[in-house]
Motif scaffolding. Structure first.
Motif, PDB file in Angstrom:
ATOM      1  N   LEU A   1      36.902  53.184  29.597  1.00 28.34           N
ATOM      2  CA  LEU A   1      37.884  52.154  29.912  1.00 28.34           C
ATOM      3  C   LEU A   1      37.185  50.839  30.237  1.00 28.34           C
ATOM      4  O   LEU A   1      36.131  50.830  30.877  1.00 28.34           O
ATOM      5  CB  LEU A   1      38.746  52.576  31.104  1.00 28.34           C
ATOM      6  CG  LEU A   1      39.329  53.992  31.088  1.00 28.34           C
ATOM      7  CD1 LEU A   1      40.125  54.241  32.358  1.00 28.34           C
ATOM      8  CD2 LEU A   1      40.191  54.210  29.863  1.00 28.34           C
ATOM      9  N   ALA A   2      37.795  49.730  29.839  1.00 25.06           N
ATOM     10  CA  ALA A   2      37.202  48.407  30.068  1.00 25.06           C
ATOM     11  C   ALA A   2      37.509  47.899  31.475  1.00 25.06           C
ATOM     12  O   ALA A   2      37.971  46.774  31.671  1.00 25.06           O
ATOM     13  CB  ALA A   2      37.707  47.417  29.017  1.00 25.06           C
ATOM     14  N   ILE A   3      37.255  48.739  32.480  1.00 23.68           N
ATOM     15  CA  ILE A   3      37.443  48.380  33.883  1.00 23.68           C
ATOM     16  C   ILE A   3      36.189  48.810  34.632  1.00 23.68           C
ATOM     17  O   ILE A   3      35.698  49.921  34.420  1.00 23.68           O
ATOM     18  CB  ILE A   3      38.671  49.090  34.495  1.00 23.68           C
ATOM     19  CG1 ILE A   3      39.937  48.777  33.702  1.00 23.68           C
ATOM     20  CG2 ILE A   3      38.860  48.694  35.955  1.00 23.68           C
ATOM     21  CD1 ILE A   3      41.153  49.544  34.189  1.00 23.68           C
ATOM     22  N   PRO A   4      35.631  47.977  35.510  1.00 20.76           N
ATOM     23  CA  PRO A   4      34.466  48.404  36.284  1.00 20.76           C
ATOM     24  C   PRO A   4      34.801  49.593  37.180  1.00 20.76           C
ATOM     25  O   PRO A   4      35.868  49.651  37.791  1.00 20.76           O
ATOM     26  CB  PRO A   4      34.113  47.167  37.122  1.00 20.76           C
ATOM     27  CG  PRO A   4      34.773  46.020  36.432  1.00 20.76           C
ATOM     28  CD  PRO A   4      36.002  46.574  35.788  1.00 20.76           C
ATOM     29  N   THR A   5      33.885  50.540  37.259  1.00 20.48           N
ATOM     30  CA  THR A   5      34.098  51.740  38.068  1.00 20.48           C
ATOM     31  C   THR A   5      34.395  51.387  39.519  1.00 20.48           C
ATOM     32  O   THR A   5      35.347  51.896  40.120  1.00 20.48           O
ATOM     33  CB  THR A   5      32.858  52.644  37.998  1.00 20.48           C
ATOM     34  OG1 THR A   5      32.567  52.943  36.630  1.00 20.48           O
ATOM     35  CG2 THR A   5      33.079  53.932  38.770  1.00 20.48           C
ATOM     36  N   GLY A   6      33.576  50.512  40.097  1.00 22.16           N
ATOM     37  CA  GLY A   6      33.765  50.153  41.501  1.00 22.16           C
ATOM     38  C   GLY A   6      35.103  49.499  41.764  1.00 22.16           C
ATOM     39  O   GLY A   6      35.741  49.752  42.793  1.00 22.16           O
ATOM     40  N   LYS A   7      35.565  48.657  40.829  1.00 22.76           N
ATOM     41  CA  LYS A   7      36.845  47.973  40.987  1.00 22.76           C
ATOM     42  C   LYS A   7      37.999  48.965  40.987  1.00 22.76           C
ATOM     43  O   LYS A   7      38.906  48.897  41.826  1.00 22.76           O
ATOM     44  CB  LYS A   7      37.016  46.951  39.863  1.00 22.76           C
ATOM     45  CG  LYS A   7      38.392  46.302  39.777  1.00 22.76           C
ATOM     46  CD  LYS A   7      38.724  45.485  41.000  1.00 22.76           C
ATOM     47  CE  LYS A   7      40.056  44.773  40.823  1.00 22.76           C
ATOM     48  NZ  LYS A   7      40.492  44.084  42.067  1.00 22.76           N
ATOM     49  N   LEU A   8      37.981  49.921  40.060  1.00 19.65           N
ATOM     50  CA  LEU A   8      39.065  50.899  39.981  1.00 19.65           C
ATOM     51  C   LEU A   8      39.099  51.782  41.219  1.00 19.65           C
ATOM     52  O   LEU A   8      40.165  52.019  41.798  1.00 19.65           O
ATOM     53  CB  LEU A   8      38.910  51.750  38.726  1.00 19.65           C
ATOM     54  CG  LEU A   8      39.976  52.829  38.517  1.00 19.65           C
ATOM     55  CD1 LEU A   8      41.364  52.213  38.438  1.00 19.65           C
ATOM     56  CD2 LEU A   8      39.683  53.653  37.264  1.00 19.65           C
ATOM     57  N   LEU A   9      37.945  52.272  41.661  1.00 20.87           N
ATOM     58  CA  LEU A   9      37.910  53.129  42.846  1.00 20.87           C
ATOM     59  C   LEU A   9      38.344  52.359  44.088  1.00 20.87           C
ATOM     60  O   LEU A   9      39.007  52.908  44.971  1.00 20.87           O
ATOM     61  CB  LEU A   9      36.508  53.705  43.031  1.00 20.87           C
ATOM     62  CG  LEU A   9      36.006  54.631  41.911  1.00 20.87           C
ATOM     63  CD1 LEU A   9      34.608  55.148  42.234  1.00 20.87           C
ATOM     64  CD2 LEU A   9      36.963  55.790  41.681  1.00 20.87           C
ATOM     65  N   GLN A  10      37.989  51.078  44.158  1.00 22.35           N
ATOM     66  CA  GLN A  10      38.411  50.257  45.291  1.00 22.35           C
ATOM     67  C   GLN A  10      39.929  50.078  45.299  1.00 22.35           C
ATOM     68  O   GLN A  10      40.576  50.190  46.346  1.00 22.35           O
ATOM     69  CB  GLN A  10      37.727  48.894  45.229  1.00 22.35           C
ATOM     70  CG  GLN A  10      38.117  47.949  46.364  1.00 22.35           C
ATOM     71  CD  GLN A  10      37.457  46.584  46.226  1.00 22.35           C
ATOM     72  OE1 GLN A  10      36.791  46.306  45.235  1.00 22.35           O
ATOM     73  NE2 GLN A  10      37.644  45.736  47.218  1.00 22.35           N
ATOM     74  N   ASP A  11      40.509  49.800  44.127  1.00 27.71           N
ATOM     75  CA  ASP A  11      41.958  49.621  44.042  1.00 27.71           C
ATOM     76  C   ASP A  11      42.700  50.901  44.412  1.00 27.71           C
ATOM     77  O   ASP A  11      43.760  50.858  45.047  1.00 27.71           O
ATOM     78  CB  ASP A  11      42.351  49.184  42.632  1.00 27.71           C
ATOM     79  CG  ASP A  11      41.918  47.759  42.320  1.00 27.71           C
ATOM     80  OD1 ASP A  11      41.526  47.046  43.264  1.00 27.71           O
ATOM     81  OD2 ASP A  11      41.950  47.372  41.139  1.00 27.71           O
ATOM     82  N   MET A  12      42.151  52.047  44.018  1.00 26.24           N
ATOM     83  CA  MET A  12      42.794  53.315  44.345  1.00 26.24           C
ATOM     84  C   MET A  12      42.774  53.581  45.841  1.00 26.24           C
ATOM     85  O   MET A  12      43.648  54.278  46.366  1.00 26.24           O
ATOM     86  CB  MET A  12      42.104  54.457  43.593  1.00 26.24           C
ATOM     87  CG  MET A  12      42.343  54.438  42.091  1.00 26.24           C
ATOM     88  SD  MET A  12      41.420  55.735  41.237  1.00 26.24           S
ATOM     89  CE  MET A  12      42.085  57.195  42.035  1.00 26.24           C
TER      90      MET A  12
END
Length: 241
Positions: free
Chosen positions: A109-120
């Motif tokens: 996915l074209a989303i940074p790993t850290g950004k997605l985990l932070q949003d979750m």
């Protein structure tokens, strides 16, 4: 004078820290091997910049009748889902029948790993993956190679299905005894260990997902809360339109 032949290439031994792969084939049939065109697209996809999605209002079709409605578990099949990747690099999604099986799906996915985990960690995340429906083809929805990616209603680039790499299998093997959890994995056993200095730690989040098939053109994966309530931090929608 005889011409000297170059010495044969020396095989690079596998990392001593790399675990042997003992994952078993899934009972479900996995996606077919990507075509040559897909391989070319994936190489171009990797050269594109990572898009950091901003928060925005969710479409009504993905939220339900009221804001904050949770998904009620019990209507689908339980699967194992793993989000993993270097924190500053693109996140990967692996779907398995169970933690001891080979993945039946790997998506980048074209989303940074850290950004997605932070949003979750701060609120609900809805990922919608859309592709164009072709009535003349009989491709199963999870075998589609390329998806347009929406995160919380905002277009965030693309998602690409790919074959599992050695590093993907290494991550799955390291987590074969983990059914649910989150943390950081040692990167010294990865082929891409040098990327850790640039892209940060190799983070992961694993959970049970409930797979709900709406039709041949729609399928949804809802993360199941470990507390047993009806809320979910992440839902992933696959839709052909």
């Amino acid at each position: 004078m005889a011409v000297q032949q170059p010495p044969p290439p020396v095989a690079v031994p596998p990392s001593p820290n790399r675990p042997p792969i003992s994952l078993q084939p899934s009972h479900r049939r996995g996606p077919s091997k990507p075509a040559k065109l897909l391989r070319r697209f994936r190489s171009v996809f990797r050269s594109l910049p990572i898009i950091t999605p901003a928060a925005c209002k969710m479409p009504v079709s993905l939220q339900g009748s009221r804001p904050g409605d949770g998904h009620v578990h019990g209507s689908g099949t339980r699967m194992t889902g793993t989000l993993f990747g270097y924190r500053k690099a693109r996140v990967n999604l692996a779907i398995q029948e169970n933690p001891r099986c080979l993945p039946i799906l790997i998506l980048e996915l074209a989303i940074p790993t850290g950004k997605l985990l932070q949003d979750m960690g701060t609120g609900l995340v809805r990922i919608a993956l859309e592709c164009e429906k072709n009535p003349s083809e009989k491709t199963k929805i999870m075998q589609e190679p390329i998806w347009t990616l929406y995160c919380n209603g905002r277009k965030s680039g693309y998602a690409v299905r790919r074959e599992p790499t050695d590093d993907d299998l290494c991550v799955m093997q390291l987590l074969h005894a983990v059914s649910m959890g989150a943390g950081v994995l040692p990167s010294d056993s990865m082929v891409s260990a040098a990327d850790a200095a640039v892209d940060g730690e190799l983070a992961y989040l694993r959970a049970h997902f409930e797979r709900v098939v709406g039709s041949r053109d729609s399928e949804t994966y809802h993360m199941m809360s470990p507390e047993g309530n009806n809320g979910t931090e992440l839902s992933i929608f696959f839709v052909r339109i």
